[in-house]
Design a protein around this motif. Structure first.
Motif, PDB file in Angstrom:
ATOM      1  N   MET A   1     -24.412  26.819 -58.947  1.00 44.23           N
ATOM      2  CA  MET A   1     -24.036  27.855 -57.711  1.00 44.23           C
ATOM      3  C   MET A   1     -24.603  29.095 -57.977  1.00 44.23           C
ATOM      4  O   MET A   1     -24.427  29.792 -58.858  1.00 44.23           O
ATOM      5  N   LYS A   2     -25.401  29.610 -56.830  1.00 39.83           N
ATOM      6  CA  LYS A   2     -25.880  30.935 -57.081  1.00 39.83           C
ATOM      7  C   LYS A   2     -24.800  32.283 -56.608  1.00 39.83           C
ATOM      8  O   LYS A   2     -24.505  31.882 -55.333  1.00 39.83           O
ATOM      9  N   TYR A  26     -21.371  37.148 -41.814  1.00 38.06           N
ATOM     10  CA  TYR A  26     -22.032  36.419 -42.666  1.00 38.06           C
ATOM     11  C   TYR A  26     -21.039  35.479 -43.503  1.00 38.06           C
ATOM     12  O   TYR A  26     -21.510  34.498 -44.143  1.00 38.06           O
ATOM     13  N   ASP A 218     -28.935  38.750 -44.832  1.00 35.49           N
ATOM     14  CA  ASP A 218     -29.932  37.501 -44.394  1.00 35.49           C
ATOM     15  C   ASP A 218     -30.520  36.706 -45.476  1.00 35.49           C
ATOM     16  O   ASP A 218     -30.396  35.353 -45.385  1.00 35.49           O
ATOM     17  N   HIS A 219     -31.153  37.354 -46.413  1.00 33.39           N
ATOM     18  CA  HIS A 219     -31.592  36.412 -47.374  1.00 33.39           C
ATOM     19  C   HIS A 219     -30.746  35.500 -48.214  1.00 33.39           C
ATOM     20  O   HIS A 219     -31.090  34.625 -48.779  1.00 33.39           O
ATOM     21  N   TYR A 221     -27.798  34.656 -47.138  1.00 33.30           N
ATOM     22  CA  TYR A 221     -27.341  33.597 -46.474  1.00 33.30           C
ATOM     23  C   TYR A 221     -28.414  32.306 -46.237  1.00 33.30           C
ATOM     24  O   TYR A 221     -27.989  31.210 -46.514  1.00 33.30           O
ATOM     25  N   VAL A 222     -29.526  32.802 -45.983  1.00 32.73           N
ATOM     26  CA  VAL A 222     -30.446  31.642 -45.733  1.00 32.73           C
ATOM     27  C   VAL A 222     -30.681  30.873 -47.088  1.00 32.73           C
ATOM     28  O   VAL A 222     -31.041  29.837 -47.080  1.00 32.73           O
ATOM     29  N   ASN A 223     -30.758  31.572 -48.149  1.00 41.21           N
ATOM     30  CA  ASN A 223     -30.749  31.157 -49.610  1.00 41.21           C
ATOM     31  C   ASN A 223     -29.566  30.288 -50.227  1.00 41.21           C
ATOM     32  O   ASN A 223     -29.660  30.016 -51.350  1.00 41.21           O
ATOM     33  N   ASP A 224     -28.583  30.277 -49.420  1.00 37.94           N
ATOM     34  CA  ASP A 224     -27.271  29.821 -49.903  1.00 37.94           C
ATOM     35  C   ASP A 224     -26.678  30.295 -51.284  1.00 37.94           C
ATOM     36  O   ASP A 224     -25.977  29.554 -51.825  1.00 37.94           O
ATOM     37  N   TYR A 225     -26.330  31.751 -50.941  1.00 33.11           N
ATOM     38  CA  TYR A 225     -25.926  32.349 -52.242  1.00 33.11           C
ATOM     39  C   TYR A 225     -24.231  32.394 -51.758  1.00 33.11           C
ATOM     40  O   TYR A 225     -23.858  32.653 -50.612  1.00 33.11           O
ATOM     41  N   LYS A 226     -23.299  32.396 -52.801  1.00 30.54           N
ATOM     42  CA  LYS A 226     -22.037  32.647 -52.476  1.00 30.54           C
ATOM     43  C   LYS A 226     -21.767  34.099 -52.557  1.00 30.54           C
ATOM     44  O   LYS A 226     -22.119  34.713 -53.878  1.00 30.54           O
ATOM     45  N   HIS A 236     -15.690  31.603 -60.255  1.00 31.86           N
ATOM     46  CA  HIS A 236     -17.162  31.080 -59.775  1.00 31.86           C
ATOM     47  C   HIS A 236     -18.236  31.125 -60.758  1.00 31.86           C
ATOM     48  O   HIS A 236     -19.430  30.688 -60.560  1.00 31.86           O
TER      49      HIS A 236
END
Length: 273
Positions: A1-2, A26, A218-219, A221-226, A236
């Motif tokens: 998980m990122k 977001y 936005d970056h 969100y698009v790259n699936d970061y928590k 986490h």
């Protein structure tokens, strides 16, 4: 998980009116560190009011302790440091808010003594600056500070990266690629360009544009970061809680890399570096 941890210092009005609603859009969380002096005594332009803290808390954001005065803690006595940490705790209690569990050092100024105070005062985390990757005098206009490894780094000296004149969207994206799989990226935001705040560590060198900040979110969100608050780091991290696991991790690391790394680990845990 990122995982990325976003933190905001000083209680600036744009944190309330701009960052807070944008983060909610977001679905991101964050930690907002409150310095009592900016709100209580100076009445400076561009800072939140005490009642505004309820808006952050009611929406699930973390409220952290940034001392009453924006002091250089390492230069103050233990009594005075404790007094100014306690002042914020008492103020939040009067407002019906929970005791903070995360703390940030004003001006990123700390030493082993102030880290020990945070530990003794039962804080879970205390956020530091960029020294893990960039010297203190070189990051005041923004810099990458390395990733936070829960098993390796001192939890009362959590390394962070600082947004500012020299650290905007492009540097943020580049920094994410430098964070190891076992680490989290921790970031510090002060003001936004043109938001009208006055004073403290809030000059133009530590501002970023609102456009840059929105591009950063936005970056992520698009790259699936928590994106989480600092208080939730343990929940986490890839390296889960437990001293037996910590000991096993250290033993394996030392066997692979040598005794000097164990010595370095010990120094970090003591707050000596």
């Amino acid at each position: 998980m990122k995982v990325v941890i976003l933190t905001f210092d000083d209680g600036i009005l744009s944190h309330l009116n701009f960052a807070r609603p944008l983060l909610r859009e977001y679905g991101f969380n964050a930690t907002f560190f409150i310095s009592g002096h900016f709100i209580e005594e100076t009445k400076r332009k561009g800072f939140i009011e005490w009642d505004d803290l309820h808006k952050f808390h009611n929406e699930g954001f973390e409220l952290g302790n940034h001392f009453n005065e924006h002091m250089f803690a390492s230069e103050e006595s233990d009594v005075r440091v404790i007094e100014h940490i306690t002042w914020v705790e008492h103020k939040m209690a009067k407002l019906g808010l929970p005791k903070p569990v995360s703390l940030s050092y004003p001006g990123f100024n700390r030493n082993s003594r102030t880290m020990d105070i945070a530990r003794r005062m039962k804080y879970k985390y205390a956020r530091g600056g960029c020294e893990k990757a960039t010297p203190y005098l070189e990051y005041q206009e923004g810099a990458f500070g390395g990733g936070y490894d829960h098993a390796w780094d001192n939890q009362f000296n959590v390394p962070s990266s600082l947004f500012g004149k020299k650290f905007g969207y492009s540097e943020f994206v580049e920094s994410l690629s430098k964070i190891k799989e076992s680490e989290m990226g921790v970031y510090c935001i002060h003001g936004f360009t043109g938001d009208g705040h006055i004073g403290g560590a809030l000059d133009e060198f530590s501002d970023i544009s609102k456009e840059d900040f929105e591009r950063c979110l936005d970056h992520l969100y698009v790259n699936d970061y928590k994106v989480i608050a600092l208080r939730d780091a343990m929940d986490h991290c890839n390296f889960h809680i437990g001293m037996e696991q910590v000991d096993a991790y250290r033993k394996g690391f030392v066997e692979k890399h040598g005794q000097k790394y164990n010595d370095q680990f010990t120094r970090r845990m003591r707050g000596e570096e």
